[in-house]
Design a protein around this motif. Sequence first.
Motif, PDB file in Angstrom:
ATOM      1  N   SER A   9      52.840  40.176  30.587  1.00 19.95           N
ATOM      2  CA  SER A   9      54.073  40.883  30.131  1.00 19.95           C
ATOM      3  C   SER A   9      54.697  41.542  31.336  1.00 19.95           C
ATOM      4  N   ASP A  10      55.762  42.063  31.552  1.00 20.73           N
ATOM      5  CA  ASP A  10      56.260  42.589  32.536  1.00 20.73           C
ATOM      6  C   ASP A  10      56.174  44.346  32.540  1.00 20.73           C
ATOM      7  N   ASP A  11      55.167  44.709  31.399  1.00 21.30           N
ATOM      8  CA  ASP A  11      54.677  46.032  31.358  1.00 21.30           C
ATOM      9  C   ASP A  11      53.657  46.541  32.731  1.00 21.30           C
ATOM     10  N   THR A  12      54.296  47.361  33.403  1.00 23.66           N
ATOM     11  CA  THR A  12      53.300  47.566  34.558  1.00 23.66           C
ATOM     12  C   THR A  12      52.073  48.395  34.340  1.00 23.66           C
ATOM     13  N   GLN A  13      51.838  49.029  32.983  1.00 22.32           N
ATOM     14  CA  GLN A  13      50.813  49.696  32.578  1.00 22.32           C
ATOM     15  C   GLN A  13      49.830  48.990  31.873  1.00 22.32           C
ATOM     16  N   GLU A  14      50.484  48.282  30.799  1.00 16.03           N
ATOM     17  CA  GLU A  14      49.818  47.747  29.866  1.00 16.03           C
ATOM     18  C   GLU A  14      49.524  46.176  30.005  1.00 16.03           C
ATOM     19  N   GLY A  15      50.618  45.506  30.972  1.00 17.25           N
ATOM     20  CA  GLY A  15      50.541  44.202  31.261  1.00 17.25           C
ATOM     21  C   GLY A  15      49.041  43.867  31.748  1.00 17.25           C
ATOM     22  N   VAL A  20      46.796  31.221  35.071  1.00 18.71           N
ATOM     23  CA  VAL A  20      47.960  30.694  35.486  1.00 18.71           C
ATOM     24  C   VAL A  20      49.057  29.939  34.172  1.00 18.71           C
ATOM     25  N   LEU A  21      48.186  29.047  33.669  1.00 16.32           N
ATOM     26  CA  LEU A  21      49.047  28.412  32.425  1.00 16.32           C
ATOM     27  C   LEU A  21      49.295  29.261  31.355  1.00 16.32           C
ATOM     28  N   GLU A  22      49.075  30.472  31.411  1.00 15.86           N
ATOM     29  CA  GLU A  22      49.298  31.283  30.228  1.00 15.86           C
ATOM     30  C   GLU A  22      50.266  32.451  30.755  1.00 15.86           C
ATOM     31  N   ALA A  23      50.716  32.223  31.942  1.00 15.95           N
ATOM     32  CA  ALA A  23      51.484  33.534  32.418  1.00 15.95           C
ATOM     33  C   ALA A  23      52.999  33.666  31.779  1.00 15.95           C
ATOM     34  N   LYS A  24      53.376  34.699  31.098  1.00 13.65           N
ATOM     35  CA  LYS A  24      54.690  34.763  30.867  1.00 13.65           C
ATOM     36  C   LYS A  24      55.543  35.429  31.460  1.00 13.65           C
ATOM     37  N   LYS A  25      54.868  36.208  32.623  1.00 10.52           N
ATOM     38  CA  LYS A  25      55.689  36.878  33.708  1.00 10.52           C
ATOM     39  C   LYS A  25      54.808  36.628  35.102  1.00 10.52           C
ATOM     40  N   TRP A  26      55.507  36.731  36.212  1.00 10.35           N
ATOM     41  CA  TRP A  26      54.896  36.786  37.506  1.00 10.35           C
ATOM     42  C   TRP A  26      54.943  38.085  38.150  1.00 10.35           C
ATOM     43  N   ALA A  27      53.805  38.831  38.358  1.00  5.18           N
ATOM     44  CA  ALA A  27      54.119  40.052  39.159  1.00  5.18           C
ATOM     45  C   ALA A  27      54.313  39.874  40.655  1.00  5.18           C
ATOM     46  N   LEU A  28      55.125  40.318  41.430  1.00  2.00           N
ATOM     47  CA  LEU A  28      55.110  40.411  42.765  1.00  2.00           C
ATOM     48  C   LEU A  28      55.033  41.557  43.311  1.00  2.00           C
ATOM     49  N   LEU A  29      53.849  41.951  43.788  1.00  2.00           N
ATOM     50  CA  LEU A  29      53.416  43.294  44.371  1.00  2.00           C
ATOM     51  C   LEU A  29      53.717  43.578  45.875  1.00  2.00           C
ATOM     52  N   ASN A  30      54.581  44.285  46.084  1.00  6.16           N
ATOM     53  CA  ASN A  30      54.807  44.640  47.647  1.00  6.16           C
ATOM     54  C   ASN A  30      53.851  45.496  47.973  1.00  6.16           C
ATOM     55  N   VAL A  31      52.963  45.297  49.019  1.00  5.34           N
ATOM     56  CA  VAL A  31      52.177  46.382  49.528  1.00  5.34           C
ATOM     57  C   VAL A  31      52.439  46.494  51.102  1.00  5.34           C
ATOM     58  N   GLU A  32      52.375  47.885  51.450  1.00  3.43           N
ATOM     59  CA  GLU A  32      52.436  48.375  52.667  1.00  3.43           C
ATOM     60  C   GLU A  32      51.477  49.655  52.928  1.00  3.43           C
ATOM     61  N   GLU A  33      50.846  49.303  53.965  1.00  2.00           N
ATOM     62  CA  GLU A  33      49.892  50.322  54.323  1.00  2.00           C
ATOM     63  C   GLU A  33      48.955  50.858  53.283  1.00  2.00           C
ATOM     64  N   GLY A  34      48.448  49.898  52.467  1.00  2.00           N
ATOM     65  CA  GLY A  34      47.406  50.253  51.392  1.00  2.00           C
ATOM     66  C   GLY A  34      47.906  50.628  50.031  1.00  2.00           C
ATOM     67  N   HIS A  78      37.420  38.119  38.460  1.00  3.30           N
ATOM     68  CA  HIS A  78      36.638  37.774  37.116  1.00  3.30           C
ATOM     69  C   HIS A  78      36.670  38.815  36.335  1.00  3.30           C
ATOM     70  N   THR A  79      36.730  39.906  36.338  1.00  2.00           N
ATOM     71  CA  THR A  79      36.470  41.111  35.565  1.00  2.00           C
ATOM     72  C   THR A  79      37.983  41.951  35.319  1.00  2.00           C
ATOM     73  N   GLN A  80      38.774  41.986  36.537  1.00  2.00           N
ATOM     74  CA  GLN A  80      39.805  42.994  36.720  1.00  2.00           C
ATOM     75  C   GLN A  80      41.030  42.415  35.960  1.00  2.00           C
ATOM     76  N   ARG A  81      41.661  43.137  35.316  1.00  4.05           N
ATOM     77  CA  ARG A  81      42.947  42.614  34.386  1.00  4.05           C
ATOM     78  C   ARG A  81      44.139  43.426  34.403  1.00  4.05           C
ATOM     79  N   SER A  82      44.172  44.781  34.740  1.00  5.93           N
ATOM     80  CA  SER A  82      45.343  45.584  35.021  1.00  5.93           C
ATOM     81  C   SER A  82      45.688  45.189  36.475  1.00  5.93           C
ATOM     82  N   ILE A  83      47.147  45.756  36.665  1.00  9.09           N
ATOM     83  CA  ILE A  83      47.621  45.654  37.988  1.00  9.09           C
ATOM     84  C   ILE A  83      46.850  46.607  38.785  1.00  9.09           C
TER      85      ILE A  83
END
Length: 100
Positions: A9-15, A20-34, A78-83
């Motif tokens: 989903s596109d929910d940043t907290q609950e998504g 890959v084949l089950e993706a309903k949304k693609w989150a693109l994280l823009n990361v700067e300085e950690g 392998h185990t992490q699921r939240s953003i």
Amino acid sequence: MLILLPMDSDDTQEGRLVPVLEAKKWALLNVEEGQIVEINFYDTKEEITEWIEVVVVTGDYEPVQDFMEQQIMVLVAHTQRSIDDVFEAFLFKELHDMPF
């Protein structure tokens, strides 16, 4: 740095990170300085025009050939699921390389 995540989903907290084949949304994280400075969601990965540096997937046997052909680093959560959990694991180098 731009990090791509296949999400349910596109929910940043609950998504959740999904295969890959089950993706309903693609989150693109823009990361700067950690820090995540921006999160954008897309319906398909083909909509993204920016240069992606890393894609994170859920398992060792995901279909990632397209990413590899584009010279995008593929990491496995392998185990992490939240953003937040995926990003923290990325920062602390707890994500795994794909076995080739």
